[in-house]
Design an enzyme around this catalytic site. Structure first.
Site, PDB file in Angstrom:
ATOM      1  N   ASP A  79       0.921  -1.133   0.024  1.00 43.55           N
ATOM      2  CA  ASP A  79      -0.042  -0.004  -0.200  1.00 43.55           C
ATOM      3  C   ASP A  79       0.753   1.195   0.055  1.00 43.55           C
ATOM      4  O   ASP A  79       1.954   1.297   0.607  1.00 43.55           O
ATOM      5  CB  ASP A  79      -0.684   0.049   1.318  1.00 43.55           C
ATOM      6  CG  ASP A  79      -2.033   0.910   1.091  1.00 43.55           C
ATOM      7  OD1 ASP A  79      -2.470   1.390  -0.207  1.00 43.55           O
ATOM      8  OD2 ASP A  79      -2.578   1.323   2.111  1.00 43.55           O
ATOM      9  N   HIS A  97      -3.889  13.795   1.060  1.00 36.92           N
ATOM     10  CA  HIS A  97      -4.092  12.972   2.095  1.00 36.92           C
ATOM     11  C   HIS A  97      -2.805  13.011   3.006  1.00 36.92           C
ATOM     12  O   HIS A  97      -3.154  13.208   4.224  1.00 36.92           O
ATOM     13  CB  HIS A  97      -4.577  11.601   1.473  1.00 36.92           C
ATOM     14  CG  HIS A  97      -4.366  10.203   2.519  1.00 36.92           C
ATOM     15  ND1 HIS A  97      -5.167  10.328   3.476  1.00 36.92           N
ATOM     16  CD2 HIS A  97      -3.389   9.703   2.869  1.00 36.92           C
ATOM     17  CE1 HIS A  97      -5.343   9.323   4.379  1.00 36.92           C
ATOM     18  NE2 HIS A  97      -3.836   8.898   4.052  1.00 36.92           N
ATOM     19  N   GLU A 123     -10.504   3.895   3.424  1.00 40.31           N
ATOM     20  CA  GLU A 123      -9.402   4.427   2.602  1.00 40.31           C
ATOM     21  C   GLU A 123      -9.712   4.524   0.993  1.00 40.31           C
ATOM     22  O   GLU A 123     -10.029   3.036   0.540  1.00 40.31           O
ATOM     23  CB  GLU A 123      -8.051   4.189   2.792  1.00 40.31           C
ATOM     24  CG  GLU A 123      -7.552   4.551   4.086  1.00 40.31           C
ATOM     25  CD  GLU A 123      -5.828   4.531   4.363  1.00 40.31           C
ATOM     26  OE1 GLU A 123      -5.532   3.819   3.789  1.00 40.31           O
ATOM     27  OE2 GLU A 123      -5.594   5.234   5.359  1.00 40.31           O
ATOM     28  N   GLU A 142      -9.109   3.931  -2.504  1.00 41.88           N
ATOM     29  CA  GLU A 142      -8.010   3.815  -3.165  1.00 41.88           C
ATOM     30  C   GLU A 142      -8.040   3.001  -4.755  1.00 41.88           C
ATOM     31  O   GLU A 142      -9.396   2.415  -4.692  1.00 41.88           O
ATOM     32  CB  GLU A 142      -6.949   2.892  -2.514  1.00 41.88           C
ATOM     33  CG  GLU A 142      -6.463   3.523  -1.189  1.00 41.88           C
ATOM     34  CD  GLU A 142      -5.334   2.691  -0.694  1.00 41.88           C
ATOM     35  OE1 GLU A 142      -4.492   2.128  -1.177  1.00 41.88           O
ATOM     36  OE2 GLU A 142      -5.091   2.991   0.658  1.00 41.88           O
ATOM     37  N   ASP A 170      -9.227  -0.052   1.560  1.00 39.78           N
ATOM     38  CA  ASP A 170      -8.156  -0.302   2.619  1.00 39.78           C
ATOM     39  C   ASP A 170      -8.980   0.150   4.103  1.00 39.78           C
ATOM     40  O   ASP A 170      -8.209   0.987   4.829  1.00 39.78           O
ATOM     41  CB  ASP A 170      -7.009   0.521   2.354  1.00 39.78           C
ATOM     42  CG  ASP A 170      -5.792   0.056   3.261  1.00 39.78           C
ATOM     43  OD1 ASP A 170      -5.866  -1.341   3.422  1.00 39.78           O
ATOM     44  OD2 ASP A 170      -4.857   0.973   4.096  1.00 39.78           O
ATOM     45  N   ARG A 224      -8.316   3.604  13.079  1.00 41.36           N
ATOM     46  CA  ARG A 224      -7.505   4.668  13.434  1.00 41.36           C
ATOM     47  C   ARG A 224      -6.835   4.481  14.719  1.00 41.36           C
ATOM     48  O   ARG A 224      -5.586   5.061  14.922  1.00 41.36           O
ATOM     49  CB  ARG A 224      -8.049   5.926  13.121  1.00 41.36           C
ATOM     50  CG  ARG A 224      -8.675   6.186  11.788  1.00 41.36           C
ATOM     51  CD  ARG A 224      -7.528   5.829  10.556  1.00 41.36           C
ATOM     52  NE  ARG A 224      -8.213   6.317   9.294  1.00 41.36           N
ATOM     53  CZ  ARG A 224      -7.408   6.047   8.328  1.00 41.36           C
ATOM     54  NH1 ARG A 224      -6.027   5.773   8.060  1.00 41.36           N
ATOM     55  NH2 ARG A 224      -7.824   6.236   6.933  1.00 41.36           N
ATOM     56  N   GLN A 282      -4.031   1.769  14.768  1.00 38.52           N
ATOM     57  CA  GLN A 282      -3.238   2.212  14.001  1.00 38.52           C
ATOM     58  C   GLN A 282      -2.151   3.192  14.580  1.00 38.52           C
ATOM     59  O   GLN A 282      -0.944   3.456  14.718  1.00 38.52           O
ATOM     60  CB  GLN A 282      -3.646   2.819  12.533  1.00 38.52           C
ATOM     61  CG  GLN A 282      -2.473   3.309  11.487  1.00 38.52           C
ATOM     62  CD  GLN A 282      -3.345   3.995  10.355  1.00 38.52           C
ATOM     63  OE1 GLN A 282      -4.577   4.022  10.061  1.00 38.52           O
ATOM     64  NE2 GLN A 282      -2.444   4.546   9.517  1.00 38.52           N
ATOM     65  N   LYS A 318      -4.606  -2.352   9.870  1.00 35.42           N
ATOM     66  CA  LYS A 318      -5.085  -2.373   8.191  1.00 35.42           C
ATOM     67  C   LYS A 318      -5.109  -3.726   8.023  1.00 35.42           C
ATOM     68  O   LYS A 318      -5.156  -3.979   6.701  1.00 35.42           O
ATOM     69  CB  LYS A 318      -3.736  -2.006   7.697  1.00 35.42           C
ATOM     70  CG  LYS A 318      -3.270  -0.283   7.738  1.00 35.42           C
ATOM     71  CD  LYS A 318      -4.136   0.693   7.007  1.00 35.42           C
ATOM     72  CE  LYS A 318      -3.515   1.996   6.999  1.00 35.42           C
ATOM     73  NZ  LYS A 318      -4.303   2.837   6.313  1.00 35.42           N
ATOM     74  N   THR A 367      -9.530  -5.940   3.536  1.00 32.84           N
ATOM     75  CA  THR A 367      -9.199  -4.854   2.310  1.00 32.84           C
ATOM     76  C   THR A 367      -9.943  -5.443   1.189  1.00 32.84           C
ATOM     77  O   THR A 367      -9.779  -6.521   0.654  1.00 32.84           O
ATOM     78  CB  THR A 367      -7.711  -5.160   1.888  1.00 32.84           C
ATOM     79  OG1 THR A 367      -6.777  -4.815   3.049  1.00 32.84           O
ATOM     80  CG2 THR A 367      -7.251  -4.045   0.914  1.00 32.84           C
ATOM     81  N   GLU A 405     -10.519  12.161   7.437  1.00 39.27           N
ATOM     82  CA  GLU A 405     -10.217  13.361   7.080  1.00 39.27           C
ATOM     83  C   GLU A 405     -11.521  14.073   6.900  1.00 39.27           C
ATOM     84  O   GLU A 405     -11.791  15.284   7.074  1.00 39.27           O
ATOM     85  CB  GLU A 405      -9.704  13.326   5.499  1.00 39.27           C
ATOM     86  CG  GLU A 405      -8.348  12.696   5.702  1.00 39.27           C
ATOM     87  CD  GLU A 405      -7.841  12.442   4.035  1.00 39.27           C
ATOM     88  OE1 GLU A 405      -7.944  11.055   3.769  1.00 39.27           O
ATOM     89  OE2 GLU A 405      -7.230  13.179   3.386  1.00 39.27           O
TER      90      GLU A 405
END
Lengths: 426, 426
Positions: free
Chosen positions: A131, A138, A203, A205, A237, A241, A244, A257, A261, A368
């Site tokens: 990744d 971002h 996420e 992606e 993904d 948080r 992480q 993570k 996925t 975000e």
């Protein structure tokens, strides 16, 4: 840019379809209790290419490679065969093309199956999953939220920063994901605690699929890397948080993570996207020569994220952005990945990194969008969200829009189930 | 601790052998131009277990699983079959055991092959490779060197910190490794540069091999994790310190670790090591309950690293330490790895993290031994070293010493070749 390529499969000519003849994406499907095998989406149908291979209508490198529950064997036959397969599929599905299928009603009935009745599986065996962190907005947002400054890390403008993810976490769209357990520490707590994540996120992606194998010790140029990419998928993904945040110093994301996925069921080939190439944005600092691109490495793919709480009549779109927002292309990422001599394998999956545009409604994660949970977002149901709640369904969509046609990847969706009980009571 | 188990294979009873009947480690070998297949080391011979399976002398779960160039299929038959295989091997190789082999000279000649004539291959397909950071002295040293303080990261005493490595980088002992290329930035430079690493290093580690597959979403306890470990190998996590130093913030090691990871050719089973269990050291902070061990999770395995420059008559031992120096066991690491629901697969390789004891001559990397290159080490040849030079051969050895016998892993060795020319001149 050429217009819609017309097919004798009516539904492939509809303005609504994601799967016109211009697309021809690759998936793995099964009907009822049959074995999963390779298929190609066309309109609202799936072309059973395993059957057509058996019938001798399609042949790749004179080896049977389609009666398998993954596209890796096709990848390993090499780029010339990738092109030849696509050309042959176009020929037999095009209006006025080879009528081997269109003129044979029995074969047609066997070969063209309604997508709505099919189960879609993971389209490849993911060899390894990497990744990246190649979206500038971002990276600035995460810096501001996590480290108190939107300044990019010192290496960011020089390196497409990446980390190795966990291939065993990759699942096909539609797979339900349990809220992960893990170790977290609240900023004001003395000691960490264990339990379900409270900050479950997505996420947004794109995933690039490497189709060509390289030997250990053999770097590749950006041009070579570009030619090695078999196709692209949508990729979510999923991220915890709080897990992480506690674990990632100094060795990067790990358990935050590794619980899921999700990728789209359809691999859109690099060839199908060729007409949508877009250059990476202007460099803010000159790249080292090994990372310089000779052709536009991104693609004009509109992306959106929909969120639908349990029981809600319809989803709310919470983000709309574009893959062309990225600072580094997949070819640059792959070149950097292999430059130390790291062996690459057919089926390696490269996540682009979270795709966030410059406006708030273009941010590709809830971290975000809700600015670390401080500014909840509103849903059409009247509810608000900071992070994902149990029962929520998150769906990524992506479209490349041509003149009179649209190329899509199918949905990349997943519903969050409650955390399981662990450790088990004894 | 029981003493030497006597075998009718004479060389297995020698005081010098690493492969007495107590050991019975698993490898993959080939003779001349034959196909690679599973073998078991006994004294200075390899037992061709693929042949014995074909002859019906050995049977695992009634399926042929040994005529393959990897042990993954055996792993997937489950722990009961692992034990049964080991018991059967012991029976047919023990002095006074089942004489099916010892009494049949023709079969014996076919089944027992001289190790010196064999080529040893990677003993497993590495599904995924994870590397941990579980040695306290190493973490303190790296903190002091890289971040200016020997203080452990805030999470270190609570989490067996790990990151996903690159499975495609794993090679068997004896494989030569090209000095990797990459991007680095000298502290006093304005911009990064590209070229061969100047700080090529080793990391002395043990690798635990996961033998049991778990589903996505299914955590395991420490006890379950312990039972999932099939065996152990020696592991050298070759590292390019300058590449790593420039790339690793904020997402961890990537290209600095992806150019080669060497493992020993022999997997010593967890069962063979059972007699050598040792507890992890006292906790400096109480662990969360999910990480608490119910039995000693480490093993008393003496480790050493030898360095031999090109042309030198013999190597210099540059480090001697013990696996029992680690703060976290492989079972704790595996439990933490799976706790978010990360699916584990047979063939997953878990690097212990660099093993450094508390004294300078117990440090498991050149970064520590030469204190980031500031204090060169002396070799018996009269030369000094800070980091690895082209032509140097680095060899890891490991031994568990019982009463009258020694269990070993074979060598874990690799020679460094010069960097290749890249990008190619056009």
């Amino acid at each position: 840019m050429s217009g819609l390529l017309k097919s004798w499969v009516e539904s492939a000519n509809s303005a609504e379809t994601q799967f016109p003849l211009n697309n021809l994406p690759y998936g793995v499907f099964s009907m009822y209790d049959e074995e999963p095998r390779c298929g190609v989406a066309i309109g609202d149908m799936i072309l059973d290419v395993a059957y057509l291979e058996e019938e001798g209508v399609i042949s790749i490198d004179d080896e049977p490679v389609l009666d398998l529950p993954f596209w890796n064997e096709v990848m390993e036959t090499g780029p010339e065969n990738w092109s030849a397969l696509r050309a042959r599929l176009t020929e037999i599905l095009a209006e006025g093309g080879d009528d081997v299928l269109s003129s044979d009603s029995e074969m047609r009935a066997r070969a063209l199956l309604p997508m709505k009745d099919a189960t879609l599986h993971l389209p490849l065996v993911v060899s390894e999953y990497t990744d990246f962190y190649a979206g500038m907005q971002h990276a600035k947002n995460m810096g501001a939220i996590l480290r108190g400054s939107p300044d990019l890390p010192a290496n960011w403008l020089h390196i497409p920063i990446g980390y190795n993810g966990r291939a065993s976490s990759v699942v096909v769209s539609g797979t339900e994901i349990h809220r992960p357990l893990g170790q977290t520490k609240a900023p004001d707590a003395d000691i960490p605690s264990f339990g379900p994540t409270k900050r479950l996120d997505i996420e947004l992606e794109m995933g690039a699929i490497v189709g060509t194998t390289t030997a250990l010790g053999q770097p590749v140029t950006v041009d070579q890397a570009d030619a090695m990419i078999f196709g692209y998928v949508l990729l979510n993904d999923w991220s915890a948080r709080d897990i992480q945040g506690w674990e990632y110093q100094p060795l990067g994301p790990f358990q935050g993570k590794a619980f899921g996925t999700t990728i789209s069921p359809w691999i859109v080939t690099a060839e199908a996207l060729e007409a949508f190439r877009k250059p990476t944005p202007p460099r803010e600092k000159e790249l080292l020569p090994y990372l310089t691109e000779n052709k536009p490495g991104l693609y004009d793919i509109s992306l959106q994220v929909d969120m639908q709480p349990e029981g809600a009549a319809k989803p709310t779109t919470i983000c709309q952005t574009n893959y062309a927002r990225m600072y580094y292309s997949a070819a640059q990422q792959l070149c950097h990945h292999a430059v130390c001599g790291c062996a690459m394998n057919a089926g390696d999956l490269l996540g682009s990194g979270t795709i966030s545009g410059s406006n708030r409604d273009e941010y590709g994660s809830l971290m975000e969008l809700s600015w670390a949970g401080k500014e909840p977002i509103s849903l059409d149901t009247g509810e608000t969200r900071t992070f994902i709640e149990d029962g929520d369904t998150l769906t990524l969509r992506g479209h490349a829009r041509g003149d009179g046609f649209t190329i899509g990847f199918g949905e990349c969706t997943g519903k969050i189930l409650p955390a399981i009980n662990f450790p088990p009571k004894t």
